[in-house]
Design an enzyme around this catalytic site. Structure first.
Site, PDB file in Angstrom:
ATOM      1  N   ARG A   1      55.063  10.247   4.791  1.00 58.41           N
ATOM      2  CA  ARG A   1      55.655  11.606   4.007  1.00 58.41           C
ATOM      3  C   ARG A   1      56.355  12.351   4.939  1.00 58.41           C
ATOM      4  O   ARG A   1      56.166  12.474   6.001  1.00 58.41           O
ATOM      5  CB  ARG A   1      54.649  12.614   3.276  1.00 58.41           C
ATOM      6  CG  ARG A   1      53.762  12.091   2.441  1.00 58.41           C
ATOM      7  CD  ARG A   1      52.836  13.100   1.771  1.00 58.41           C
ATOM      8  NE  ARG A   1      51.761  12.437   1.042  1.00 58.41           N
ATOM      9  CZ  ARG A   1      50.720  12.947   0.491  1.00 58.41           C
ATOM     10  NH1 ARG A   1      50.549  14.207   0.453  1.00 58.41           N
ATOM     11  NH2 ARG A   1      50.023  12.212  -0.261  1.00 58.41           N
TER      12      ARG A   1
ATOM     13  N   ASP B   1      47.684  17.523  -9.928  1.00 55.04           N
ATOM     14  CA  ASP B   1      48.750  17.858  -9.150  1.00 55.04           C
ATOM     15  C   ASP B   1      50.000  16.978  -9.040  1.00 55.04           C
ATOM     16  O   ASP B   1      50.246  16.413 -10.228  1.00 55.04           O
ATOM     17  CB  ASP B   1      48.132  17.465  -7.526  1.00 55.04           C
ATOM     18  CG  ASP B   1      47.901  15.850  -7.584  1.00 55.04           C
ATOM     19  OD1 ASP B   1      47.716  15.429  -8.169  1.00 55.04           O
ATOM     20  OD2 ASP B   1      47.967  15.777  -6.224  1.00 55.04           O
TER      21      ASP B   1
ATOM     22  N   LYS C   1      54.013   5.179  -0.642  1.00 58.48           N
ATOM     23  CA  LYS C   1      52.426   4.866  -0.279  1.00 58.48           C
ATOM     24  C   LYS C   1      52.571   3.266  -0.996  1.00 58.48           C
ATOM     25  O   LYS C   1      52.810   2.933  -1.917  1.00 58.48           O
ATOM     26  CB  LYS C   1      51.672   5.679  -1.056  1.00 58.48           C
ATOM     27  CG  LYS C   1      49.855   5.423  -1.178  1.00 58.48           C
ATOM     28  CD  LYS C   1      49.370   6.327  -1.427  1.00 58.48           C
ATOM     29  CE  LYS C   1      48.909   6.349  -3.170  1.00 58.48           C
ATOM     30  NZ  LYS C   1      47.721   6.930  -3.253  1.00 58.48           N
TER      31      LYS C   1
ATOM     32  N   ASP D   1      51.081  14.003  -8.269  1.00 59.91           N
ATOM     33  CA  ASP D   1      50.885  12.603  -8.855  1.00 59.91           C
ATOM     34  C   ASP D   1      49.847  12.305  -9.692  1.00 59.91           C
ATOM     35  O   ASP D   1      49.487  11.006 -10.093  1.00 59.91           O
ATOM     36  CB  ASP D   1      50.973  11.780  -7.581  1.00 59.91           C
ATOM     37  CG  ASP D   1      49.869  11.952  -6.556  1.00 59.91           C
ATOM     38  OD1 ASP D   1      49.451  12.771  -6.701  1.00 59.91           O
ATOM     39  OD2 ASP D   1      49.168  11.167  -6.032  1.00 59.91           O
TER      40      ASP D   1
ATOM     41  N   ARG E   1      42.936  22.173   9.335  1.00 53.51           N
ATOM     42  CA  ARG E   1      42.076  22.589   8.148  1.00 53.51           C
ATOM     43  C   ARG E   1      40.558  22.847   8.749  1.00 53.51           C
ATOM     44  O   ARG E   1      40.084  22.190   9.610  1.00 53.51           O
ATOM     45  CB  ARG E   1      41.832  21.413   7.272  1.00 53.51           C
ATOM     46  CG  ARG E   1      43.249  20.969   6.992  1.00 53.51           C
ATOM     47  CD  ARG E   1      42.996  20.048   5.478  1.00 53.51           C
ATOM     48  NE  ARG E   1      44.154  19.480   5.013  1.00 53.51           N
ATOM     49  CZ  ARG E   1      45.164  19.897   4.449  1.00 53.51           C
ATOM     50  NH1 ARG E   1      45.335  21.305   4.238  1.00 53.51           N
ATOM     51  NH2 ARG E   1      46.153  19.071   4.149  1.00 53.51           N
TER      52      ARG E   1
HETATM   53  C1  VG1 Z   1      44.783  15.854   2.169  1.00 56.13           C
HETATM   54  C2  VG1 Z   1      43.224  15.976   1.565  1.00 56.13           C
HETATM   55  C3  VG1 Z   1      42.685  14.675   1.411  1.00 56.13           C
HETATM   56  C4  VG1 Z   1      43.537  13.854   0.354  1.00 56.13           C
HETATM   57  C5  VG1 Z   1      44.856  13.768   0.935  1.00 56.13           C
HETATM   58  C6  VG1 Z   1      45.786  12.980  -0.236  1.00 56.13           C
HETATM   59  O1  VG1 Z   1      44.715  15.169   3.309  1.00 56.13           O
HETATM   60  O2  VG1 Z   1      42.874  16.753   2.477  1.00 56.13           O
HETATM   61  O3  VG1 Z   1      41.236  14.726   1.134  1.00 56.13           O
HETATM   62  O4  VG1 Z   1      42.887  12.429   0.257  1.00 56.13           O
HETATM   63  O5  VG1 Z   1      45.322  15.056   1.150  1.00 56.13           O
HETATM   64  O6  VG1 Z   1      45.839  13.665  -1.462  1.00 56.13           O
HETATM   65  P1  VG1 Z   1      45.104  15.827   4.732  1.00 56.13           P
HETATM   66  O7  VG1 Z   1      45.170  14.754   5.757  1.00 56.13           O
HETATM   67  O8  VG1 Z   1      46.222  16.689   4.465  1.00 56.13           O
HETATM   68  O9  VG1 Z   1      43.952  16.746   4.993  1.00 56.13           O
HETATM   69  V1  VG1 Z   1      47.007  13.635  -2.332  1.00 56.13           V
HETATM   70  O10 VG1 Z   1      46.492  14.047  -3.821  1.00 56.13           O
HETATM   71  O11 VG1 Z   1      48.166  14.785  -1.564  1.00 56.13           O
HETATM   72  O12 VG1 Z   1      47.707  11.977  -2.271  1.00 56.13           O
HETATM   73 CO    CO Z   2      47.941  13.574  -5.260  1.00 57.72          CO
END
Ligand code: VG1
Ligand code: CO
Length: 542
Positions: A21, A276, A125, A278, A495
């Site tokens: 990303r 969300d 991805k 996607d 976080r």
């Molecule tokens: C975040 C969430 C994680 C999730 C990821 C992708 O990751 O905490 O639980 O699997 O987003 O979700 P991170 O590393 O920022 O905490 V999605 O719906 O953004 O593909």
């Molecule tokens: Co998502």
């Protein structure tokens, strides 16, 4: 005709929690997306002539990259590409297509809940043949390839018409533009009792579903309005927009505030939900009550036997480490295992493939099952609707009965966004160095029982993933977790996950912020959040 384009590596093409990303302008640099996609094609094993699924969440820059990815797939020996109409596929729908059509993998172009538009985020991805996100061994190989890449392959071919369903030849490869909505809706009908839900709807059950101007609009319109018979207008913001209307397509009470306020107001329908960017996350809100994603996982598991697909029981539950322990208590009562994995859906794949877990969830609003290999926003919503259609009680009553039986895990995540990366790293380094000295120390009324840096050994393939977040356990069952986000595109995001357990006889009616206030204070004392970041409060609390 196949053309070889010379290129040089870009730094930082390491996939994070869920793919690569970056900001859109980064992806718009010549060769940037091409380098990453070629690295995928060079790194993954596949037979010549195999099938690739391509689709994205419809955000700005989606079509440009899709057209290029098609030309590159043709030059790299794929025999067939399935692409969503308009270049759009929700993440769970892409997972379904990969499985259904025997593809060897898929490219999902999404930055999920991150903002979109010319200054927003973009992402790519890769998913493997089981339909799930590439495991770490694969993403590591892709990353290694990005560091040495010196050419990418394409064919000389014009853009295809992405908006018309049908087949086109691109450099000897077949490209099929598909409408995945029907396939996905069919899958959902095979899992849930649509007739039961329709009956509840005709008896007056009402819903508000916010697609947040993101990918689920067409899916939700088809399923919720057409197949389940809810009135037109039940699905809000159903038109996918390249910039999501300027909002973060992140289904939580902060970014889906309009829905949240509606659900807390006097005209609230019986059930509110959102998904969300996607389509893999879900937000669940009852009339006057927000259900945390961790609780939602536990409540779905406890009621799963009421739903056709899970009538014969669950083989196990899996949750990411920062997700609350609410599901563990349900697993215990059901006599099934509960697995604790690192953050990110890729860690559930092996457990699902091996039949060791049936449903999985993350505190970040991701829930899913063995029906695909991704978390699935609409699936979670339909699961809830099916349970409510059977039980015929309000969400609030269901939640209260659940807590009265299993106890309640008060839970919140505090995010400190876009902090200086060096400062964030320093905070984590100092915190890790202090772990051994923490047990026995008191912070207010809290006494540290144990502290560690979470490491996961995959029970299926034995692979080990270390440094997946710092866990601090307190006497009495409270817990806090610290980790840095792997999906952000600006500085670092810290976080902090806070959790406190109250048993069935305990205090079940508290306000979450009050119940967690002492833990929040202790978190700052333990990690020096304000000292390191100069922030006095989190940017987002979910
Ligand atoms: C975040 C969430 C994680 C999730 C990821 C992708 O990751 O905490 O639980 O699997 O987003 O979700 P991170 O590393 O920022 O905490 V999605 O719906 O953004 O593909
Ligand atoms: Co998502």
């Amino acid at each position: 005709m196949r053309v070889e384009h010379a290129t040089t590596p870009f730094e930082g093409q390491k996939p994070g929690t869920s793919g690569l990303r970056k900001k859109v302008p980064v992806f718009q640099q010549p060769n940037y997306a091409e380098n990453f996609i070629q690295s995928v094609f060079d790194a993954v094993e596949r037979e010549p002539g195999s099938t690739l699924v391509i689709g994205g969440d419809g955000r700005f820059h989606n079509r440009v990259v899709i057209q290029q990815a098609i030309r590159m797939a043709a030059a790299n020996g794929y025999g067939r590409v399935l692409v969503g109409r308009g270049g759009i596929l929700s993440t769970p729908a892409a997972s379904n297509l990969i499985r259904k059509f025997g593809a060897t993998g898929g490219l999902i172009l999404s930055a999920s809940h991150n903002p979109g538009g010319p200054d927003g985020d973009f992402g790519i991805k890769y998913n493997i043949a089981n339909g799930g996100p590439a495991p770490e061994a694969v993403t590591d190989a892709i990353f290694q390839r990005t560091t040495t890449i010196d050419r990418w392959l394409g064919v000389d071919a014009p853009d295809i018409d992405l908006d018309t369903v049908g087949a086109t030849d691109v450099g000897g490869m077949t490209v099929e533009v598909v409408d995945s909505v029907a396939d996905y809706a069919e899958l959902m009908e095979s899992l849930f009792d649509f007739a039961d839900i329709r009956k509840a709807v005709s008896d007056g059950f009402t819903i508000a579903f916010d697609s947040m101007s993101a990918v689920t609009g067409p899916y939700a319109k088809e399923i919720i309005e057409r197949r389940l018979g809810l009135p037109a207008g039940t699905v809000w913001n159903a038109e996918p927009l390249e910039d999501f209307g300027g909002h973060d397509p992140d289904p939580n009470p902060v970014h889906a505030k309009t829905l949240y306020d509606h659900m807390m107001g006097p005209d609230a329908p019986d059930f509110g939900a959102a998904s969300d960017g996607d389509g893999d996350r879900n937000l669940i809100i009852g009339k006057g009550i927000f259900v945390t994603p961790s609780d939602s996982l536990a409540m779905l598991a406890a009621n799963a036997h009421l739903v056709p697909a899970y009538r014969n029981g669950l083989s196990g539950i899996a949750r990411s480490m920062p997700t609350s322990g609410a599901a563990d208590r349900v697993a215990e009562a059901l006599g099934i295992p509960c697995f604790e994995t690192p953050t990110g859906w890729k860690f559930f794949g092996n457990l699902l493939d091996a039949g060791m877990a049936t449903i999985c969830g993350e505190e970040s609003a991701g829930t899913g099952s063995n029906h695909v290999r991704e978390k699935d926003g609409l699936w979670a919503v339909l699961f809830w609707l099916n349970i409510l259609a059977v039980r015929r009680i309000p969400v609030e009553q269901l939640a209260r009965e659940h807590w009265a039986r299993f106890g309640r895990n008060y839970y919140a995540r505090h995010d400190y966004e876009a902090i200086d990366t060096a400062r964030a790293d320093q905070l984590m380094t100092e915190l890790k160095a202090s772990l051994a000295s923490l047990p026995g120390r008191r912070f207010g009324d809290l006494t540290v029982a144990a502290a560690d840096d979470f490491s996961y050994s995959d029970p299926v393939d034995g692979s080990v993933s270390a440094h997946q977040g710092v866990r601090i356990f307190f006497e009495g069952g409270s817990r806090m977790v610290f980790r840095l986000s792997g999906t952000g595109t600006e500085g670092a995001t810290l976080r902090v996950y806070l959790e406190r357990y109250e048993g069935p006889e305990g205090s079940l009616d508290g306000a979450t912020a009050d119940m967690l206030a002492e833990l929040a204070t202790a978190a700052d004392a333990i990690a020096g959040i304000s000292r390191h970041t100069a922030r006095i409060a989190p940017d987002v609390v979910t």
